[in-house]
Design a protein around this motif. Structure first.
Motif, mmCIF file in Angstrom:
data_model
loop_
_atom_site.group_PDB
_atom_site.id
_atom_site.type_symbol
_atom_site.label_atom_id
_atom_site.label_comp_id
_atom_site.label_asym_id
_atom_site.label_seq_id
_atom_site.Cartn_x
_atom_site.Cartn_y
_atom_site.Cartn_z
ATOM 1 N N TYR A 28 0.832 -1.196 0.000
ATOM 2 C CA TYR A 28 0.000 0.000 0.000
ATOM 3 C C TYR A 28 0.874 1.256 0.000
ATOM 4 N N LEU A 29 0.227 2.376 -0.237
ATOM 5 C CA LEU A 29 0.885 3.677 -0.222
ATOM 6 C C LEU A 29 0.123 4.582 0.731
ATOM 7 N N LEU A 30 0.861 5.196 1.677
ATOM 8 C CA LEU A 30 0.280 6.114 2.650
ATOM 9 C C LEU A 30 0.810 7.518 2.380
ATOM 10 N N ALA A 31 -0.097 8.505 2.356
ATOM 11 C CA ALA A 31 0.293 9.911 2.196
ATOM 12 C C ALA A 31 0.157 10.582 3.559
ATOM 13 N N THR A 48 5.839 17.741 1.748
ATOM 14 C CA THR A 48 7.208 17.830 2.270
ATOM 15 C C THR A 48 7.840 16.451 2.375
ATOM 16 N N ILE A 49 7.055 15.480 2.812
ATOM 17 C CA ILE A 49 7.583 14.123 2.949
ATOM 18 C C ILE A 49 7.976 13.551 1.592
ATOM 19 N N PHE A 50 7.100 13.673 0.604
ATOM 20 C CA PHE A 50 7.410 13.113 -0.719
ATOM 21 C C PHE A 50 8.537 13.885 -1.413
ATOM 22 N N GLU A 51 8.669 15.181 -1.094
ATOM 23 C CA GLU A 51 9.750 15.969 -1.673
ATOM 24 C C GLU A 51 11.113 15.479 -1.198
ATOM 25 N N ASN A 52 11.182 15.070 0.074
ATOM 26 C CA ASN A 52 12.447 14.628 0.648
ATOM 27 C C ASN A 52 12.598 13.112 0.703
ATOM 28 N N LEU A 53 11.572 12.393 0.254
ATOM 29 C CA LEU A 53 11.600 10.943 0.350
ATOM 30 C C LEU A 53 12.650 10.356 -0.585
ATOM 31 N N GLN A 54 13.585 9.583 -0.008
ATOM 32 C CA GLN A 54 14.582 8.878 -0.810
ATOM 33 C C GLN A 54 14.208 7.417 -1.020
ATOM 34 N N MET A 74 10.174 4.849 5.984
ATOM 35 C CA MET A 74 10.439 6.055 5.223
ATOM 36 C C MET A 74 11.858 6.541 5.490
ATOM 37 N N ASP A 75 12.590 6.882 4.434
ATOM 38 C CA ASP A 75 13.902 7.518 4.526
ATOM 39 C C ASP A 75 13.767 8.896 3.900
ATOM 40 N N LEU A 76 13.789 9.936 4.747
ATOM 41 C CA LEU A 76 13.578 11.294 4.270
ATOM 42 C C LEU A 76 14.877 12.010 3.925
ATOM 43 N N GLY A 77 15.965 11.269 3.788
ATOM 44 C CA GLY A 77 17.207 11.881 3.332
ATOM 45 C C GLY A 77 17.786 12.826 4.367
ATOM 46 N N SER A 78 18.473 13.867 3.904
ATOM 47 C CA SER A 78 19.171 14.775 4.823
ATOM 48 C C SER A 78 18.792 16.226 4.593
ATOM 49 N N GLY A 79 17.692 16.475 3.931
ATOM 50 C CA GLY A 79 17.371 17.844 3.602
ATOM 51 C C GLY A 79 16.236 18.454 4.397
ATOM 52 N N ARG A 80 15.670 17.726 5.343
ATOM 53 C CA ARG A 80 14.518 18.246 6.084
ATOM 54 C C ARG A 80 14.942 19.335 7.042
#
Length: 264
Positions: free
Chosen positions: A46-49, A72-78, A102-108
Motif C-alpha cells: 500500500y501507499l500512505l500519504a 514535504t515528505i514526498f519531496e524529501n523521500l529517498q 520512510m527515509d527522508l534523506g538529509s534535507g529536512r
C-alpha cells in the motif's frame, strides 16, 4: 430383474454372430465433497500519504512543534516501503504484520527555534499481532488481537542555535504492547467496509499509543481486491534521558492510504 429379462429376450432374438448388448454399469452415488482450506494468506502492498503533527525534543534543543505535510515528505523521500501481510488458520486464528518505512534523506529543515535545525530522518513503524475471530457471518467477521508496535527512529541532526551548535546521530527504538479490535463487513459481493482500533503503551514503554484505520474495499474476485482507507497512529514517548541523549516524540501520523490485496 426387469433389465435382465429384457436383455435376455433381445439376445435370443438376435441372429447368430451379432454382438451382445453390454450390461449397464452399476449405479453409483458419488457424494459432492467440499474441501475447506486450513490456511489462508494475504499480501497487501500500500501507499500512505502521511501528515505528521505534534512535538519533539532532540538533545538540548528546545521542544519543537512538527507539522510535516505529505508534500514535504514526498519531496524529501529517498526510499519508502509499506506492506501488510496476514495468515489465517481454520478461519479463526490469525497473525498480521504491517511494515511502514520512510527515509527522508538529509534535507529536512524543521521550524526555527532561534536558529536552524536540519535533519535526515529514517523511520520504521512495524506492527505484529495475533488475533482470534470470535464472530463470523457469511464473509463478515470481527477479531480481537494483541501484539506489539515497534518504533525505530534514526535522526541525523545538524543544529545551529544561540550558544550551541552540534551534529550528531540519534537512534531511538522501542516496542509498545498493543490490544485492539478489527472487523470487515461485506455490503455485497463487491463492496466491503473495514475498521480497526487499538490502544497500547500503558506507561510500560511509551506513555500511550493508539491506532485507528477505516475505509472501503472493492473485490474484483475471491483473490484480488483494492482498498481505500484512512489511517492514524499516535504515540507519546519520552526516553527519560537528559542532555544530548534526550529524545521525546509526541505525534500523530495520519493520512489516506490506498493498496491492493492478493489472497491465496
Amino acid at each position: 430383474m426387469l433389465t435382465y429379462s429384457f436383455v435376455a429376450a433381445v439376445s435370443l432374438a438376435t441372429p447368430s454372430g451379432a454382438a451382445d448388448l453390454p450390461s449397464p454399469p452399476p449405479a453409483t452415488n458419488t457424494p459432492e465433497l467440499r474441501v475447506e482450506r486450513s490456511w489462508e494468506f494475504v499480501i497487501a502492498p500500500y501507499l500512505l500519504a502521511p501528515t505528521i503533527q505534534g512535538d519533539t525534543t532532540i538533545g538540548r534543543l528546545p521542544n519543537t512543534s512538527l507539522d510535516v505535510s505529505p508534500g514535504t515528505i514526498f519531496e524529501n523521500l529517498q526510499f519508502g516501503a509499506m506492506g501488510h501481510f496476514e495468515a489465517l488458520y481454520d478461519g479463526r486464528f490469525g497473525a498480521t504484520l504491517d511494515v511502514a518505512y520512510m527515509d527522508l534523506g538529509s534535507g529536512r529543515t524543521f521550524p526555527r527555534v532561534g536558529g536552524t535545525v536540519s535533519a535526515g530522518v529514517k523511520q520504521l513503524v512495524s506492527e505484529a499481532f495475533f488475533g482470534y475471530r470470535f464472530w463470523k457471518q457469511d464473509s463478515s467477521w470481527l477479531e480481537a488481537y494483541a501484539g506489539g508496535r515497534w518504533w525505530y527512529n534514526q535522526i541525523d541532526v545538524t543544529a545551529t542555535v544561540p550558544r550551541n551548535s552540534f551534529s550528531r546521530t540519534i537512534t531511538e527504538q522501542w516496542i509498545d504492547p498493543v490490544i485492539g479490535l478489527r472487523g470487515q463487513h461485506f455490503l455485497n459481493d463487491k463492496w466491503s467496509l473495514f475498521g480497526s482500533a487499538n490502544v497500547g503503551g500503558f506507561g510500560l514503554v511509551s506513555d500511550f499509543t493508539w491506532g485507528a484505520q477505516a475505509g472501503v474495499g472493492y473485490h474484483f474476485n475471491e483473490r484480488w481486491a483494492m482498498h481505500l482507507h484512512y489511517k492514524a497512529t499516535g504515540v507519546d514517548y519520552d526516553n527519560g534521558k537528559s542532555g544530548t541523549e534526550a529524545f521525546s516524540y509526541d505525534t500523530v501520523t495520519h493520512g489516506p492510504m490506498a493498496g491492493v490485496a492478493f489472497r491465496f
